[in-house]
Design an enzyme around this catalytic site. Structure first.
Site, PDB file in Angstrom:
ATOM      1  N   SER A 126       3.336  -2.889  46.809  1.00  0.00           N
ATOM      2  CA  SER A 126       4.499  -2.002  46.824  1.00  0.00           C
ATOM      3  C   SER A 126       5.711  -2.704  46.235  1.00  0.00           C
ATOM      4  O   SER A 126       5.766  -3.938  46.139  1.00  0.00           O
ATOM      5  CB  SER A 126       4.811  -1.578  48.262  1.00  0.00           C
ATOM      6  OG  SER A 126       5.275  -2.693  49.018  1.00  0.00           O
ATOM      7  N   VAL A 162       7.325  -5.097  48.823  1.00  0.00           N
ATOM      8  CA  VAL A 162       6.613  -6.368  48.934  1.00  0.00           C
ATOM      9  C   VAL A 162       6.873  -7.227  47.700  1.00  0.00           C
ATOM     10  O   VAL A 162       7.123  -8.431  47.804  1.00  0.00           O
ATOM     11  CB  VAL A 162       5.096  -6.132  49.123  1.00  0.00           C
ATOM     12  CG1 VAL A 162       4.318  -7.436  48.956  1.00  0.00           C
ATOM     13  CG2 VAL A 162       4.822  -5.532  50.491  1.00  0.00           C
ATOM     14  N   GLY A 163       6.841  -6.611  46.521  1.00  0.00           N
ATOM     15  CA  GLY A 163       7.061  -7.343  45.287  1.00  0.00           C
ATOM     16  C   GLY A 163       8.437  -7.976  45.219  1.00  0.00           C
ATOM     17  O   GLY A 163       8.587  -9.124  44.774  1.00  0.00           O
ATOM     18  N   GLU A 180       2.847  -6.037  39.564  1.00  0.00           N
ATOM     19  CA  GLU A 180       2.375  -4.672  39.343  1.00  0.00           C
ATOM     20  C   GLU A 180       2.674  -3.889  40.612  1.00  0.00           C
ATOM     21  O   GLU A 180       1.891  -3.892  41.566  1.00  0.00           O
ATOM     22  CB  GLU A 180       0.881  -4.664  39.015  1.00  0.00           C
ATOM     23  CG  GLU A 180       0.508  -5.462  37.775  1.00  0.00           C
ATOM     24  CD  GLU A 180       1.067  -4.888  36.489  1.00  0.00           C
ATOM     25  OE1 GLU A 180       1.643  -3.773  36.532  1.00  0.00           O
ATOM     26  OE2 GLU A 180       0.950  -5.537  35.445  1.00  0.00           O
ATOM     27  N   CYS A 213      -1.593   3.354  41.309  1.00  0.00           N
ATOM     28  CA  CYS A 213      -0.208   3.127  40.894  1.00  0.00           C
ATOM     29  C   CYS A 213       0.128   3.994  39.689  1.00  0.00           C
ATOM     30  O   CYS A 213       1.297   4.278  39.429  1.00  0.00           O
ATOM     31  CB  CYS A 213       0.042   1.661  40.594  1.00  0.00           C
ATOM     32  SG  CYS A 213      -1.128   0.928  39.460  1.00  0.00           S
TER      33      CYS A 213
END
Length: 511
Positions: free
Chosen positions: A241, A244-245, A262, A296
């Site tokens: 997500s 999180v990234g 990604e 995604c």
């Protein structure tokens, strides 16, 4: 099922720590993998402790010193053999992907085919790790640049593509001379273990050092922020997500490490007045409901010209009515829509439907849980068609579920602005027979996404192209094109073959 698991080497209890072909006894907690199809346990994994992680990292460091000196084409030969081994196990591994993740079996097979395809791609790439030669301004000097192996690549993958994303990264990294430490999703550890067991024989037969292809199944409480903070790992490729990234990339960036991110997508398809509606509807439905909206690249918005709006809506209703009759066990051949990964994902789906209604949206079809009164759990939903406005707060977010927001437009410039008017920037598409519209969509004033397609939808990217997006999607690229450069360090070299030492720019520095 038992026979398939047996052929893949999956037992009732499995080690989650491997350095290639050698399996170590994990000292972490037990992780029970449960199928989203029926909420029943498949098998268990003994996860890793921090001590196990340290053992793996040290083995990876040792292996890198050996692997980087093996000629790239010979590393490519190992990858070629891995691809062949995956071909032998395609049906079984595809079955396990479906069993553990929940996508329909055809998609499970397709995911394994992506693994095979990237192996083929990487084999060719192993002979094309090219630099450039440049003319020096100094007499009898030669300049060129080259690419050198980077080191350990940390790989964090998500549940929705539990094995393909590993292959996208690991196969390219391997031919570049890197070694990989793979931390799979705790929701899908068995597919990772099965993959590792498939390739183990190839590694052993070809004397690949232990530590080149590493697997470590661990909870985030054990291996989380500390994993990406590890300075021994120069590059991380992370799928997850946006939230999180952002967190993990901040930790990596603080130590000036590299990352391929990604993250989320909020992908739109523009349907123009001249569009081939048969093609457009087929693409949109697959993009929106395929993998139960858990890609995604899933199509989350369609931006439809007012002149064909009513026609498109009616065609979509008919298509969704048909699809809704094929919700169920993804192992059944007739099924088109399998379960969401968890009850939490179902909750997110239902909350999004509630919120879009509160913001003024209108549900045209679906938007409910499916047949839950006959189940002790509820992982299935009816894909939703929703009339909405692009500015709605919930439309601006990525809900990882099959919700398709329908938005009306008047001009192509407005449509492009709507396409771009979200924080994410992964995939996009336009269906049009108008050359001007197509070229404008692909121009500098067009889509701001990393992927932009004409008369093709948002989902189903080929491995030959660089995969990734912009803005909140992260900006990383993996898989094809020249993405291999991300896994290497670039070096500029100058060779003086004269007997003088002329300085750059004609500087005189006498002493």
């Amino acid at each position: 099922m038992k026979e398939i698991l047996k052929r893949l080497g999956i037992e009732e209890m499995n080690s989650g720590v491997c350095t290639g072909s050698a399996w170590l006894q994990g000292n972490g907690k037990e992780n029970v993998s449960v199928s989203p199809i029926n909420n029943k346990p498949i098998a268990s994994v003994q996860t890793a402790s921090l001590d196990d992680y340290e053992t793996v990292i040290q083995k990876a460091q040792e292996a890198f010193k050996v692997w980087r000196e093996i000629p790239a084409p010979k590393r490519g030969e190992v990858v070629r053999l891995i691809g062949n081994k995956l071909r032998e196990h395609k049906e079984d591994l595809g079955y396990l992907v479906t069993l553990e993740m929940g996508k329909i079996y055809e998609e499970g097979l397709g995911e394994v085919q992506e693994m095979i395809d990237i192996c083929d791609f990487a084999v060719g790439q192993s002979r094309l790790l090219n630099g450039y030669t440049m003319h020096s301004e100094r007499k009898q000097h030669r300049m060129y640049d080259q690419y050198q192996p980077l080191g350990i690549v940390g790989l964090i993958t998500s549940f929705n593509f539990p094995v393909a994303v590993w292959a996208w990264n690991a196969m390219v990294a391997a031919v570049c001379g890197d070694v990989v430490v793979w931390k799979p999703s705790s929701k899908t550890p068995l597919t990772a273990i099965a993959t590792q067991k498939i390739i183990a024989g190839v590694l052993k037969e070809n004397n690949v050092p232990e530590g080149v292809f590493n697997l470590i199944v661990a909870s985030s409480s054990v291996l989380g922020d500390n994993f990406v903070a590890d300075r021994r790992i120069p590059l991380f490729s992370i799928t997850g997500s946006t939230a999180v990234g952002k967190k993990l990339s901040g930790i990596i960036g603080a130590r000036l490490g590299r990352s391929i991110l990604e993250l989320g997508g909020n992908n739109a398809v523009i349907i123009a007045p001249s569009a081939n509606l048969e093609m457009a509807i087929k693409s949109v439905v697959f993009g929106a409901v395929g993998t139960a909206g858990q890609r995604c690249t899933s199509t989350r918005r369609i931006i439809v010209h007012e002149s064909v709006y009513d026609q498109v809506v009616e065609k979509l209703k008919i298509a969704y009515e048909s699809v809704s009759k094929k919700i169920g066990n993804p192992l059944n051949k007739e099924t088109l829509v399998g379960p969401l990964i968890s009850e939490g994902a179902v909750g997110d789906f239902l909350n999004a439907i509630k919120k879009v209604k509160e913001e003024g949206g209108k549900v045209l079809f679906g938007g409910t849980s499916y047949d839950c009164e006959n189940r002790s759990f509820c992982h299935y939903v009816v894909p939703a068609l929703v009339e909405a406005e692009n500015h709605y707060e919930i439309v601006q977010e990525e809900t990882f579920a099959p919700i398709l927001y329908i938005i009306k437009y008047k001009t192509i410039e407005e449509a492009i602005a709507l396409n771009n008017g979200v924080p994410q920037g992964l995939s996009s598409g336009i269906f049009t027979e108008n050359l001007r519209e197509a070229e404008l969509f692909l121009s500098e004033s067009g889509s701001d996404c990393g992927i932009a397609n004409v008369n093709i939808g948002t989902s189903g990217a080929e491995i030959g192209g660089a995969f990734g997006g912009e803005k909140d999607t992260g900006g990383g690229r993996e898989s094809g094109s020249d993405s291999w450069k991300s896994y290497m360090r670039r070096q500029t070299n100058t060779i003086n073959y004269s007997t003088d030492l002329p300085l750059a720019q004609g500087i005189q520095f006498g002493f």
